[in-house]
Design a protein around this motif. Structure first.
Motif, mmCIF file in Angstrom:
data_model
loop_
_atom_site.group_PDB
_atom_site.id
_atom_site.type_symbol
_atom_site.label_atom_id
_atom_site.label_comp_id
_atom_site.label_asym_id
_atom_site.label_seq_id
_atom_site.Cartn_x
_atom_site.Cartn_y
_atom_site.Cartn_z
ATOM 1 N N LYS A 58 0.382 -1.046 0.263
ATOM 2 C CA LYS A 58 -0.053 0.000 -0.118
ATOM 3 C C LYS A 58 0.593 1.280 -0.306
ATOM 4 O O LYS A 58 0.143 1.792 -1.157
ATOM 5 N N ARG A 59 1.612 1.439 0.953
ATOM 6 C CA ARG A 59 2.727 2.576 0.923
ATOM 7 C C ARG A 59 4.226 2.167 0.825
ATOM 8 O O ARG A 59 4.776 0.901 1.137
ATOM 9 N N THR A 60 4.827 3.062 0.238
ATOM 10 C CA THR A 60 5.847 3.195 0.054
ATOM 11 C C THR A 60 7.000 4.279 1.249
ATOM 12 O O THR A 60 6.340 5.690 1.120
ATOM 13 N N GLY A 61 8.023 4.068 1.910
ATOM 14 C CA GLY A 61 8.706 5.265 2.868
ATOM 15 C C GLY A 61 9.699 5.304 2.262
ATOM 16 O O GLY A 61 10.492 4.361 2.002
ATOM 17 N N ILE A 62 9.895 6.083 2.237
ATOM 18 C CA ILE A 62 11.636 6.892 1.467
ATOM 19 C C ILE A 62 12.049 7.763 2.301
ATOM 20 O O ILE A 62 11.809 8.721 2.943
ATOM 21 N N ALA A 63 13.441 7.054 2.002
ATOM 22 C CA ALA A 63 14.515 8.065 2.562
ATOM 23 C C ALA A 63 15.659 8.611 1.847
ATOM 24 O O ALA A 63 15.719 8.366 0.838
ATOM 25 N N VAL A 64 16.774 9.700 2.380
ATOM 26 C CA VAL A 64 17.549 9.820 1.282
ATOM 27 C C VAL A 64 18.563 10.437 2.181
ATOM 28 O O VAL A 64 18.454 10.872 3.731
ATOM 29 N N MET A 78 26.681 11.775 4.441
ATOM 30 C CA MET A 78 26.583 11.331 6.087
ATOM 31 C C MET A 78 25.603 11.029 6.577
ATOM 32 O O MET A 78 25.875 9.726 8.002
ATOM 33 N N ILE A 79 24.542 11.745 6.384
ATOM 34 C CA ILE A 79 22.641 11.200 7.383
ATOM 35 C C ILE A 79 21.704 11.077 6.861
ATOM 36 O O ILE A 79 21.948 11.370 5.194
ATOM 37 N N ALA A 80 20.870 9.824 7.365
ATOM 38 C CA ALA A 80 20.386 9.997 6.409
ATOM 39 C C ALA A 80 18.870 10.291 7.332
ATOM 40 O O ALA A 80 18.748 10.188 8.042
ATOM 41 N N PHE A 81 17.703 10.779 6.559
ATOM 42 C CA PHE A 81 16.643 11.463 7.237
ATOM 43 C C PHE A 81 15.384 10.641 5.905
ATOM 44 O O PHE A 81 15.776 10.716 4.955
ATOM 45 N N GLY A 82 14.418 10.858 6.848
ATOM 46 C CA GLY A 82 13.018 10.153 5.908
ATOM 47 C C GLY A 82 12.768 11.366 5.288
ATOM 48 O O GLY A 82 12.510 12.121 5.200
ATOM 49 N N ALA A 142 12.793 3.043 6.064
ATOM 50 C CA ALA A 142 13.438 3.394 4.889
ATOM 51 C C ALA A 142 14.575 4.136 5.882
ATOM 52 O O ALA A 142 16.040 4.012 5.306
ATOM 53 N N THR A 143 14.442 5.141 6.806
ATOM 54 C CA THR A 143 15.387 5.551 7.174
ATOM 55 C C THR A 143 16.420 5.158 7.888
ATOM 56 O O THR A 143 17.437 4.904 7.991
ATOM 57 N N ILE A 144 16.060 3.861 8.668
ATOM 58 C CA ILE A 144 17.080 3.291 8.850
ATOM 59 C C ILE A 144 17.755 1.958 8.545
ATOM 60 O O ILE A 144 18.828 1.970 8.901
ATOM 61 N N MET A 145 17.406 1.417 7.533
ATOM 62 C CA MET A 145 17.632 1.404 6.216
ATOM 63 C C MET A 145 19.050 2.113 6.211
ATOM 64 O O MET A 145 20.417 0.854 5.654
ATOM 65 N N LEU A 146 18.524 3.082 5.326
ATOM 66 C CA LEU A 146 19.547 4.041 4.758
ATOM 67 C C LEU A 146 20.999 3.943 5.536
ATOM 68 O O LEU A 146 21.912 4.093 5.820
ATOM 69 N N GLN A 147 20.605 4.478 6.901
ATOM 70 C CA GLN A 147 21.261 4.828 8.063
ATOM 71 C C GLN A 147 22.401 3.784 8.167
ATOM 72 O O GLN A 147 23.462 3.501 8.913
ATOM 73 N N ASP A 148 22.074 2.311 8.259
ATOM 74 C CA ASP A 148 22.479 1.469 8.586
ATOM 75 C C ASP A 148 23.126 0.981 7.625
ATOM 76 O O ASP A 148 23.915 0.278 7.513
#
Length: 137
Positions: A12-18, A24-28, A125-131
């Motif tokens: 249904k939904r897709t979370g996006i982070a960048v 250096m830093i990921a954010f939603g 998505a933010t956690i995935m990117l920060q990891d």
């Protein structure tokens, strides 16, 4: 430097982070309905340079693909067709939703705020990117 974008694709939904421009830093960034994510990305990619896209790979505890793997694989195929020059890397997304929910609790969000599934997807998505950024170093 171009950004890295992470996608927590769901039915249904897709979370996006960048990342920031220094990667250096990921954010939603946002959560968008999954049926509009390609058009959202087309628009985003005209405004921002992205060097890599991470897409969550859902797995069971034993490492086998989860039920939603087929849907996400279809999305990745569509992404490759639509954006052939942007590389995609699959990353394990186990526990990201649970970690996102715990982050919401730790941040002091109310029970009503924690019921916002779109926010859970964006945080996942933010956690995935920060990891990924942490592992990359």
């Amino acid at each position: 430097m171009p950004r890295i974008l992470a996608i927590d694709y769901g039915i249904k939904r897709t979370g996006i982070a960048v990342t920031d421009e220094m990667q250096m830093i990921a954010f939603g960034l946002t959560t968008t309905p999954s049926d509009t994510v390609i058009s959202f990305l087309k628009d985003y990619f005209t405004k921002e340079k992205v060097t890599l896209v991470l897409v969550g790979e859902p797995k069971q505890m034993d490492g086998t693909p989860s039920q939603s793997a087929e849907i996400i694989n279809a999305f990745v195929a569509l992404f490759h067709t639509t954006f052939p020059t942007i590389p995609v890397e699959r990353v394990d997304e186990r526990f990201t939703s649970k970690m996102a929910f715990q982050t919401m609790i730790d941040s002091g969000l109310t029970k009503k705020q924690r019921q916002n599934k779109a926010l859970v997807d964006e945080i996942a998505a933010t956690i995935m990117l920060q990891d990924y950024l942490h592992y990359k170093k």
